[in-house]
Design a protein around this motif. Structure first.
Motif, PDB file in Angstrom:
ATOM      1  N   GLN A   1      -6.046   1.960   6.656  1.00 49.86           N
ATOM      2  CA  GLN A   1      -7.087   2.558   7.554  1.00 49.86           C
ATOM      3  C   GLN A   1      -6.650   2.272   8.927  1.00 49.86           C
ATOM      4  OE1 GLN A   1     -10.750   1.738   6.134  1.00 49.86           O
ATOM      5  NE2 GLN A   1     -10.702   3.479   4.691  1.00 49.86           N
TER       6      GLN A   1
ATOM      7  N   PRO B   1      -7.508  -5.072  -3.258  1.00 50.11           N
ATOM      8  CA  PRO B   1      -7.692  -3.911  -2.747  1.00 50.11           C
ATOM      9  C   PRO B   1      -8.200  -3.473  -1.462  1.00 50.11           C
ATOM     10  CG  PRO B   1      -8.197  -3.804  -5.264  1.00 50.11           C
ATOM     11  CD  PRO B   1      -8.337  -5.195  -4.435  1.00 50.11           C
TER      12      PRO B   1
ATOM     13  N   LYS C   1      -6.427  -1.380   1.644  1.00 52.74           N
ATOM     14  CA  LYS C   1      -7.300  -0.333   2.282  1.00 52.74           C
ATOM     15  C   LYS C   1      -7.554  -0.395   3.665  1.00 52.74           C
ATOM     16  CE  LYS C   1     -12.080   1.858   2.043  1.00 52.74           C
ATOM     17  NZ  LYS C   1     -13.341   1.879   1.319  1.00 52.74           N
ATOM     18  N   THR C   2      -8.044  -1.698   4.125  1.00 56.29           N
ATOM     19  CA  THR C   2      -8.279  -2.144   5.590  1.00 56.29           C
ATOM     20  C   THR C   2      -7.049  -1.809   6.234  1.00 56.29           C
ATOM     21  OG1 THR C   2     -10.203  -3.607   4.937  1.00 56.29           O
ATOM     22  CG2 THR C   2      -9.165  -3.911   7.296  1.00 56.29           C
TER      23      THR C   2
ATOM     24  N   TYR D   1      -6.116   8.993   0.266  1.00 58.03           N
ATOM     25  CA  TYR D   1      -5.648   7.453  -0.249  1.00 58.03           C
ATOM     26  C   TYR D   1      -6.036   6.572   0.883  1.00 58.03           C
ATOM     27  CZ  TYR D   1      -2.462   3.717  -1.049  1.00 58.03           C
ATOM     28  OH  TYR D   1      -1.970   2.375  -1.474  1.00 58.03           O
ATOM     29  N   VAL D   2      -6.042   6.791   2.224  1.00 63.22           N
ATOM     30  CA  VAL D   2      -6.190   5.946   3.145  1.00 63.22           C
ATOM     31  C   VAL D   2      -7.724   5.617   3.065  1.00 63.22           C
ATOM     32  CG1 VAL D   2      -6.385   5.575   5.691  1.00 63.22           C
ATOM     33  CG2 VAL D   2      -4.316   6.556   4.580  1.00 63.22           C
TER      34      VAL D   2
ATOM     35  N   GLU E   1      -9.937   6.009   0.438  1.00 66.84           N
ATOM     36  CA  GLU E   1     -10.102   5.188  -0.871  1.00 66.84           C
ATOM     37  C   GLU E   1      -9.580   3.924  -0.954  1.00 66.84           C
ATOM     38  OE1 GLU E   1      -9.106   7.940  -3.863  1.00 66.84           O
ATOM     39  OE2 GLU E   1     -10.701   9.264  -3.598  1.00 66.84           O
ATOM     40  N   GLY E   2      -8.275   3.739  -0.593  1.00 64.90           N
ATOM     41  CA  GLY E   2      -7.462   2.677  -0.914  1.00 64.90           C
ATOM     42  C   GLY E   2      -6.977   2.605  -2.321  1.00 64.90           C
TER      43      GLY E   2
ATOM     44  N   GLY F   1       0.889  -1.225   0.083  1.00 62.53           N
ATOM     45  CA  GLY F   1      -0.009  -0.075  -0.126  1.00 62.53           C
ATOM     46  C   GLY F   1       0.915   1.144   0.089  1.00 62.53           C
TER      47      GLY F   1
END
Length: 965
Positions: free
Chosen positions: A454, A446, A450-451, A383-384, A386-387, A318
């Motif tokens: 975050q 993705p 993303k998880t 970005y964090v 949306e991923g 990421g």
């Protein structure tokens, strides 16, 4: 120089893949069919790339607990010997920061039966012989000819089990000085104190990952001989080690050798685990540092999970998408589109128990700080939230897997197959952990990335700003535990304890004969437009390197404007008539390819590294970049600003500044008098327009000045049609070829010292040089190369042994004889502690004068530089890049294709008299011009006492304003 904790690679396959485009295996390979068709138009699937990364191994464990891993690779007669110990800086208690690294240095100082580890290894042809320390481990590496394996294992076992009787107060004191100069050297760089601040900001006092691996000056001063001996007893048992053997070896051969040398070493105490979890800050925190830097640097930092935790890989991928890819989010917005930054990066640096997560931005000079900072934070937050997209994730995975395939070339060293296996065993209890990790990278979604982003980047951040100005903090006070009392009395080293009686004498085994070097066959052809092509086919990995080189280089700026060639080359992948810069970056990532352009004194080149399966579309992209750059006005302005920032960085870096100054003084108006980094100067850069760059491209990047060199997994029958399609229609312009005047006059040598004032420098950077009455094309210069090795061309050279190992004034001293096409120059480089600047110059002059007048080459040195080089020849051609460089150097210097095949016989014909005669003729200090970059207040009085004319250089104007407030 060796034994630098800073040179160690992060302890994870992914960091290896992202930071090391390997230097690796064979000298010659048996013919085989390429891994996949080279005419493929679509990128190879990720599953095929994962399957291509494989390091089969066997393992066994001795009764004393030593774990041994063996990987067989018969492509070259060499073996990588890699030893990892489960001891690093995270294991250091309060008051002993820097101890693991200090001990690593002492570990090279000789054992009970081996007075010096470097001398026999270098004479046996080991390259490299090195070690490093970081938070989780200490490692030692050497890659030796197969015939020297018995000796290498004897030596590794002797320092594992037979060291204490050889550790002395004198060795401790000398290596303490070397390590402290390593710290000064690192601290003396622009932004050199930032890492200390990050550790302090992320972790509380006492956290194992808080203090720096280099440690504090006070703790290093306090280290006693008894401390050192106890450190060895507590941590260096075989049960705390992993030994990996990779190369021309198998288990049947390895097991008896390992049992013979290591089997009688007693187990030691198990290294106690430490509690070291990621830390969530209670609230966002900030720190601002003022430093002698050219541009404002902002960073956002978090601690993260250890490498075996579920989120670790998702975070690494990421953050690679955020700021590691050429098409990263930060690059696209902050550098290309909105032009708020001149450089950005982001990444995860994983360790066994925590990771360092960071994003960084160098603010473009003149841009308002508040605006830049707000946009930087906004992009990260967006970005964090949306991923990544599926396309971003696939591009990142492809580039990572392609890099890891490249890493398979090397059997030893810090980033080779032995290290990959050893780290898997040490950190994950599975040597094949790299395979699981790659499979996981290829399967990431993705949503998973993303998880993870975050979960970890959604926590409070530590923000660091390094602001241009006077340095207000001192490195010698940083890097320690963190709760030291300022001005408190420092503990004194204890008196040496009673001598430890050595064990039974062990004899060093002989080195078996080494077969002559087998070099790859070089095939040649010519494209229809006259471009010559050279191919060395090697099938070790399914990759190909293609270099398109032009007779230009930074010396071509003598016919244009300083900085032209460098800026023009930088513009090639910043947009063509058919693709934007972002499209070029994304297409490379989808293909697992890398296209880079750059220059040297003599040559400008565009280099492609491609997967064999994707060679056809990769070459098509390379041709577009080379032949059809757009030189759009906005893009030129942006990249020109970046080059101006790079120039400012060079002028703030003492070593880069010294090199630029020396080249100007040695060569004057000769084409080689152009800045050696190719950056030009502030005034010349401001004058470069799109039209000027387009003219330079057409003038120098033309087919009648070009040659193509290819190394890798492709046949000439497959390669030539692809090259013909990409480059065959390229026609030379009607204008005559430009010619650089390399026979131009050189200034008469004028011995002197030129001092460049750099206030608050804990070290002085000394460089010296003079132009020799030789050109790079002068034949039969092997004796000069060997004589240079004696005086300054390696770790065991006289200059380095004197100023580093004996006096402890420097982290490393070296000399070299450059081999360009035109006039050669002898150069010497020595970063030294500031209070020893004058004495160091005296020592350099004395050491050079003594060779050979008072101290001719001795038998040990002669053996080391002749037999050692002969035995090391297979190591010099381990990777495709090594072979490419050798072919290109032969072409530049007009040497035959079989030069390296005959080099061993040339070395054998060189005796001590020839080396002494060459040293007397070319390596004397008379005529040397010295450049010193250091604190004038401290250095000038020392220099005045030397009896050489002293000049003070004018202040250097980088031409760039600091970032906005």
């Amino acid at each position: 120089m060796h034994r630098s904790f800073g040179s160690a690679l992060a302890t994870s396959f992914l960091t290896l893949a992202l930071t090391a485009c390997a230097a690796q295996p064979p000298v010659a390979s048996a013919p085989a069919a390429p891994a996949a068709p080279v005419a493929r138009d679509e990128p190879a699937p990720l599953s095929a790339l994962v399957a291509a990364v494989d390091i089969p191994y066997e393992s066994f464990t001795l009764t004393n607990g030593l774990t041994v891993l063996v990987h067989t690779d018969r492509k070259a007669p060499i073996v990588g010997v890699t030893t990892y110990y489960r001891i690093g800086s995270k294991h250091e208690p309060r008051g002993k920061t820097g101890f693991a690294h200090l001990y690593e240095h002492i570990f090279f100082g000789g054992s009970e039966n081996v007075p010096s580890f470097d001398k026999p290894l270098e004479a046996a042809g080991s390259t490299p012989s090195n070690g490093s320390t970081w938070y989780d481990r200490t490692n030692y590496v050497e890659t030796v000819p197969k015939g020297a394996l018995d000796m290498a294992l004897f030596m590794e076992s002797d320092r594992m089990g037979h060291l204490l009787g050889a550790v002395s107060q004198d060795k401790l004191d000398k290596q303490r000085g070397v390590v402290q100069n390593e710290k000064r050297q690192n601290d003396n760089q622009p932004y050199g104190l930032a890492d200390y601040a990050v550790g302090d900001g992320l972790f509380p006092v006492g956290h194992p990952y808080r203090h720096a691996t280099i440690g504090s000056m006070a703790d290093l001063d306090a280290a006693s001989l008894d401390d050192v001996r106890q450190w060895f007893k507590d941590h260096y048992g075989p049960n705390n080690a992993v030994l990996a053997l990779a190369g021309d070896i198998d288990v049947a051969t390895a097991r008896p050798l390992v049992e013979k040398w290591f089997g009688d070493i007693a187990r030691g105490p198990a290294v106690k685990p430490v509690a070291a979890e990621p830390v969530t800050l209670p609230a966002p925190a900030k720190r601002e540092m003022t430093d002698q830097v050219p541009v404002l640097r902002l960073s956002r930092n978090w601690s993260g999970p250890g490498m075996n935790e579920p989120d670790a890989l998702a975070l690494q991928v990421g953050l690679h998408i955020l700021g590691g890819l050429s098409s990263s989010r930060l690059d696209t917005v902050l550098v290309r589109n909105e032009q708020l930054a001149v450089a950005v990066t982001a990444g995860a640096q994983p360790f066994e128990q925590v990771s360092f997560l960071a994003a960084q931005m160098d603010v473009k000079p003149g841009v308002d700080r508040a605006r830049a900072e707000a946009r930087f934070d906004q992009i990260i937050a967006q970005y964090v939230a949306e991923g990544p997209s599926a396309d971003e994730l696939r591009r990142a995975a492809t580039s990572i897997l392609s890099s890891q395939i490249g890493a398979l070339e090397e059997v030893g060293g810090f980033s080779g197959k032995g290290a990959t296996l050893a780290e898997g065993q040490l950190y994950s209890n599975d040597p094949a952990q790299y395979k699981k990790d790659l499979e996981r990278v290829a399967a990431l979604t993705p949503a998973e990335v993303k998880t993870a982003l975050q979960r970890w980047l959604g926590r409070p951040v530590f923000a660091l700003a390094v602001v241009p100005g006077d340095r207000t903090e001192k490195g010698e006070a940083m890097g320690g535990w963190g709760d030291e009392t300022p001005g408190a009395a420092k503990p004194k080293a204890t008196k040496p304890g009673s001598a430890i009686k050595p064990g039974p004498k062990r004899a060093t085994p002989p080195v078996a004969p080494v077969a002559d070097l087998a070099v790859p066959t070089i095939e040649r052809t010519t494209l229809s437009n006259g471009i010559p092509v050279a191919l060395a086919r090697r099938t070790a990995i399914p990759k190909v390197i293609v270099s398109l080189g032009f007779d230009a280089g930074y010396s071509a700026d003598a016919l244009d404007t300083p900085g032209t060639q460098s800026l023009m080359l930088k513009m090639l992948d910043e947009g063509t008539t058919t693709r934007s810069a972002t499209q070029i970056a994304e297409e490379q990532e989808r293909l697992g390819a890398q296209i880079g352009s750059g220059g040297s004194q003599d040559t400008s080149s565009i280099t492609l590294t491609a997967l064999t399966a994707n060679l056809a579309p990769s070459l098509e992209l390379m041709a577009d970049v080379a032949r059809k750059p757009a030189f759009a006005e906005g893009e030129v302005a942006r990249v020109r600003d970046q080059q101006q920032a790079a120039l400012s960085q060079a002028l703030a870096n003492p070593r880069a500044l010294a090199g630029r100054e020396l080249g100007k003084l040695l060569y004057g108006s000769h084409p080689y008098g152009q800045p050696i980094d190719g950056l030009g100067d502030a005034r010349s850069l401001a004058a470069l327009t799109p039209a000027a760059l387009r003219a330079a491209h057409d003038k120098w990047l033309r087919p009648d000045l070009a040659r193509i060199t290819v190394v890798g997994d492709v046949t000439m029958d497959q390669l030539k049609p692809l090259l013909e399609k990409a480059f065959g229609s390229w026609q030379a312009p009607a204008t005559p070829k430009p010619v650089k005047d390399l026979a131009a006059a050189i200034p008469t040598p004028r011995p002197r010292i030129v001092l460049v004032d750099r206030p608050n420098s804990p070290q002085s950077v000394i460089v010296a040089g003079r132009v020799l009455p030789l050109t790079g094309r002068t034949p039969d210069m092997e004796a000069l190369d060997l004589a240079n090795e004696v005086i300054g061309g390696g770790f065991l050279s006289r200059l380095n042994m004197d100023l580093r190992e004996d006096k402890g004034w420097s982290y490393g001293v070296s000399s070299g004889v450059r081999s360009p096409a035109g006039p050669r120059a002898l150069t010497v480089g020595a970063p030294v502690q500031a209070d020893k600047t004058g004495a160091a110059i005296q020592a350099i002059i004395a050491d050079m004068k003594a060779f050979p007048a008072k101290k001719p080459v001795d038998a040990e040195e002669l053996n080391r530089v002749t037999d050692g080089n002969i035995r090391a020849l297979p190591n010099r051609f381990e990777s495709n890049g090594d072979v490419l460089g050798a072919i290109q150097l032969n072409q530049l210097l007009g040497r035959p294709d079989d030069y390296y095949a005959t080099l061993a016989s040339r070395y054998r014909a060189i005796d001590g008299k020839a080396i002494d005669a060459t040293a007397k003729t070319y390596l004397q200090p008379e005529g040397l011009t010295f450049v010193v970059v250091g604190d004038r207040k401290q250095v000038e009085p020392q220099l005045k006492r030397l009896g050489l004319p002293l000049e003070i250089a004018p202040a250097v104007d980088g031409g760039a304003a600091a970032g906005g407030d």
